[in-house]
Design a protein around this motif. Structure first.
Motif, PDB file in Angstrom:
ATOM      1  N   VAL A 260       0.878  -1.169   0.000  1.00 52.80           N
ATOM      2  CA  VAL A 260       0.000   0.000   0.000  1.00 52.80           C
ATOM      3  C   VAL A 260       0.915   1.218   0.000  1.00 52.80           C
ATOM      4  O   VAL A 260       1.961   1.228   0.651  1.00 52.80           O
ATOM      5  CB  VAL A 260      -0.951   0.023   1.220  1.00 52.80           C
ATOM      6  CG1 VAL A 260      -1.966  -1.081   1.123  1.00 52.80           C
ATOM      7  CG2 VAL A 260      -0.187  -0.068   2.522  1.00 52.80           C
ATOM      8  N   GLU A 261       0.524   2.247  -0.731  1.00 56.93           N
ATOM      9  CA  GLU A 261       1.411   3.400  -0.935  1.00 56.93           C
ATOM     10  C   GLU A 261       0.595   4.679  -0.978  1.00 56.93           C
ATOM     11  O   GLU A 261      -0.602   4.665  -1.298  1.00 56.93           O
ATOM     12  CB  GLU A 261       2.171   3.216  -2.256  1.00 56.93           C
ATOM     13  CG  GLU A 261       3.194   4.305  -2.555  1.00 56.93           C
ATOM     14  CD  GLU A 261       3.989   4.003  -3.830  1.00 56.93           C
ATOM     15  OE1 GLU A 261       4.981   4.714  -4.087  1.00 56.93           O
ATOM     16  OE2 GLU A 261       3.620   3.064  -4.561  1.00 56.93           O
ATOM     17  N   PHE A 262       1.251   5.791  -0.644  1.00 58.29           N
ATOM     18  CA  PHE A 262       0.590   7.092  -0.772  1.00 58.29           C
ATOM     19  C   PHE A 262      -0.014   7.231  -2.166  1.00 58.29           C
ATOM     20  O   PHE A 262       0.615   6.861  -3.163  1.00 58.29           O
ATOM     21  CB  PHE A 262       1.602   8.225  -0.581  1.00 58.29           C
ATOM     22  CG  PHE A 262       1.847   8.625   0.858  1.00 58.29           C
ATOM     23  CD1 PHE A 262       1.101   8.099   1.896  1.00 58.29           C
ATOM     24  CD2 PHE A 262       2.839   9.546   1.168  1.00 58.29           C
ATOM     25  CE1 PHE A 262       1.326   8.477   3.208  1.00 58.29           C
ATOM     26  CE2 PHE A 262       3.077   9.935   2.473  1.00 58.29           C
ATOM     27  CZ  PHE A 262       2.322   9.404   3.495  1.00 58.29           C
ATOM     28  N   THR A 263      -1.195   7.797  -2.238  1.00 54.59           N
ATOM     29  CA  THR A 263      -1.792   8.090  -3.537  1.00 54.59           C
ATOM     30  C   THR A 263      -1.036   9.245  -4.195  1.00 54.59           C
ATOM     31  O   THR A 263      -0.282   9.971  -3.542  1.00 54.59           O
ATOM     32  CB  THR A 263      -3.267   8.479  -3.393  1.00 54.59           C
ATOM     33  OG1 THR A 263      -3.353   9.678  -2.595  1.00 54.59           O
ATOM     34  CG2 THR A 263      -4.067   7.367  -2.719  1.00 54.59           C
ATOM     35  N   GLU A 264      -1.262   9.407  -5.476  1.00 55.66           N
ATOM     36  CA  GLU A 264      -0.617  10.502  -6.200  1.00 55.66           C
ATOM     37  C   GLU A 264      -0.976  11.853  -5.581  1.00 55.66           C
ATOM     38  O   GLU A 264      -0.128  12.735  -5.426  1.00 55.66           O
ATOM     39  CB  GLU A 264      -1.048  10.474  -7.671  1.00 55.66           C
ATOM     40  CG  GLU A 264      -0.432  11.559  -8.538  1.00 55.66           C
ATOM     41  CD  GLU A 264       1.028  11.311  -8.881  1.00 55.66           C
ATOM     42  OE1 GLU A 264       1.670  12.222  -9.452  1.00 55.66           O
ATOM     43  OE2 GLU A 264       1.526  10.212  -8.590  1.00 55.66           O
ATOM     44  N   ALA A 265      -2.263  12.007  -5.223  1.00 58.76           N
ATOM     45  CA  ALA A 265      -2.702  13.279  -4.621  1.00 58.76           C
ATOM     46  C   ALA A 265      -1.999  13.531  -3.296  1.00 58.76           C
ATOM     47  O   ALA A 265      -1.578  14.662  -3.002  1.00 58.76           O
ATOM     48  CB  ALA A 265      -4.214  13.260  -4.420  1.00 58.76           C
ATOM     49  N   THR A 266      -1.842  12.506  -2.482  1.00 61.81           N
ATOM     50  CA  THR A 266      -1.156  12.668  -1.191  1.00 61.81           C
ATOM     51  C   THR A 266       0.311  13.005  -1.402  1.00 61.81           C
ATOM     52  O   THR A 266       0.862  13.876  -0.713  1.00 61.81           O
ATOM     53  CB  THR A 266      -1.279  11.385  -0.356  1.00 61.81           C
ATOM     54  OG1 THR A 266      -2.661  11.165  -0.036  1.00 61.81           O
ATOM     55  CG2 THR A 266      -0.494  11.502   0.943  1.00 61.81           C
ATOM     56  N   ARG A 267       0.959  12.346  -2.358  1.00 63.16           N
ATOM     57  CA  ARG A 267       2.364  12.658  -2.636  1.00 63.16           C
ATOM     58  C   ARG A 267       2.519  14.108  -3.068  1.00 63.16           C
ATOM     59  O   ARG A 267       3.449  14.803  -2.639  1.00 63.16           O
ATOM     60  CB  ARG A 267       2.921  11.709  -3.705  1.00 63.16           C
ATOM     61  CG  ARG A 267       3.196  10.311  -3.200  1.00 63.16           C
ATOM     62  CD  ARG A 267       4.069   9.537  -4.175  1.00 63.16           C
ATOM     63  NE  ARG A 267       3.403   9.284  -5.436  1.00 63.16           N
ATOM     64  CZ  ARG A 267       2.639   8.227  -5.685  1.00 63.16           C
ATOM     65  NH1 ARG A 267       2.430   7.334  -4.733  1.00 63.16           N
ATOM     66  NH2 ARG A 267       2.079   8.063  -6.866  1.00 63.16           N
TER      67      ARG A 267
END
Length: 330
Positions: A260-267
């Motif tokens: 699981v990874e940060f979403t593009e928006a969160t990054r």
């Protein structure tokens, strides 16, 4: 005209001294006071990935489903002003494709609330102000300022303990370079028990069993901005299971994902905030003090040069006048 010429060196010297002092103030007093964990925060970070979870309706683990982890952080400004610490209320919810559309943490797959209190300068935990849980380590929601290339103790809330994360090189997130820290958690009891039907964990003769919750994380990867300690990207591989009391193997998988990874928006949000705060610290701690020191030195040098030059000119004039008087006397 002579008065202006005599005053100019003093003005330049005064400006030079003032600028040098200003540079020292920015470096020693202003920048350290700016380099503090913010208290008036209100941010969301979202991690997504594909994995498995226990469907309570079907009473079985389903696979290949979307998992969403949402963490909301809200600063308690009043408590921070009263204590001088950073006080953050943290809500973490795990959602499945069924619970995510409900947009209600109380109806999510799992929901936990925490209250973190840290020293605003060192980022170390402070045990006060209704802190819950009592945690250890030197990194969690962020790392300390001026991150070093060393191992940090990162607090894992699911584990309920600190995990060593070692420096593993650098990595760019949307063009912004950060330090990469990695670690893992071998399967371990969390200390949490869950009352479940005995048949679910291989004990069909027992109606209810206090099953042990176990946790592992095959890959923790955090990319951290060096100056601010902000986490620009996170990748996790959590696995939460249940075992019968004293059993040596998992009976039920509650939640598992290889990534699981940060979403593009969160990054993008994290990098934008990081870039803003990093530039601010760089200007106050490096650029402005350096420019002030250089400018102060130049102004003082110019003032001294004018003073020396003025004295030499006056000396030459006085010698010339003396010679003229001598000739007149002859």
């Amino acid at each position: 005209m002579r008065r202006t010429a005599s005053v100019l060196p003093l003005i330049l010297l005064g400006l030079g001294v003032f600028t040098l002092v200003l540079g020292q103030l920015l470096d020693r007093y202003v920048e350290p006071r700016v380099k503090r964990t913010p208290v008036d925060v209100a941010t969301d970070s979202v991690l997504t990935g594909t994995g498995s979870y226990f469907d309570t309706g079907a009473l079985q683990t389903v696979h290949g489903k979307r998992i969403t982890i949402t963490r909301r952080i809200v600063g308690d400004v009043a408590a921070a002003e009263r204590t001088g610490n950073a006080v953050w209320n943290v809500s973490t919810q795990i959602d499945t494709p069924t619970t995510l559309p409900l947009r209600d943490p109380r109806r999510s797959f799992q929901w936990t609330t925490e209250r973190w209190v840290t020293d605003r300068r060192s980022n170390l935990p402070v045990h006060c102000c209704g802190e819950q849980p009592s945690f250890r380590g030197d990194a969690y929601l962020k790392f300390p300022f001026d991150v070093q290339k060393r191992t940090y103790q990162w607090w894992d809330g699911v584990l309920g303990g600190a995990v060593p994360l070692k420096f593993s090189g650098t990595e760019k997130v949307l063009g912004h370079e950060g330090y990469r820290f990695t670690g893992a958690v071998a399967p371990r009891r969390t200390g949490v028990t869950r009352e479940v039907p005995g048949s679910l964990v291989g004990r069909p003769k027992q109606r209810q069993v206090a099953a042990e919750q176990w946790y592992a994380n095959a890959g923790i990867e955090l990319v951290v901005e060096q100056r601010t300690g902000r986490i620009m990207n996170a990748r996790l591989a959590p696995r939460i299971t249940l075992r019968a009391p004293g059993a040596s193997s998992d009976a039920v998988t509650l939640l598992a994902s290889d990534r699981v990874e940060f979403t593009e928006a969160t990054r993008r949000t994290q990098v934008a905030q990081t870039a803003r705060d990093s530039r601010r610290l760089e200007v106050l701690g490096e650029t402005a003090p350096t420019l002030a020191t250089v400018a102060g030195g130049v102004l003082m040098a110019a003032g001294v040069a004018f003073l020396v030059g003025g004295r030499r000119r006056r000396a030459v004039q006085e010698d010339s006048q003396s010679v003229d008087r001598t000739h007149t006397g002859d």
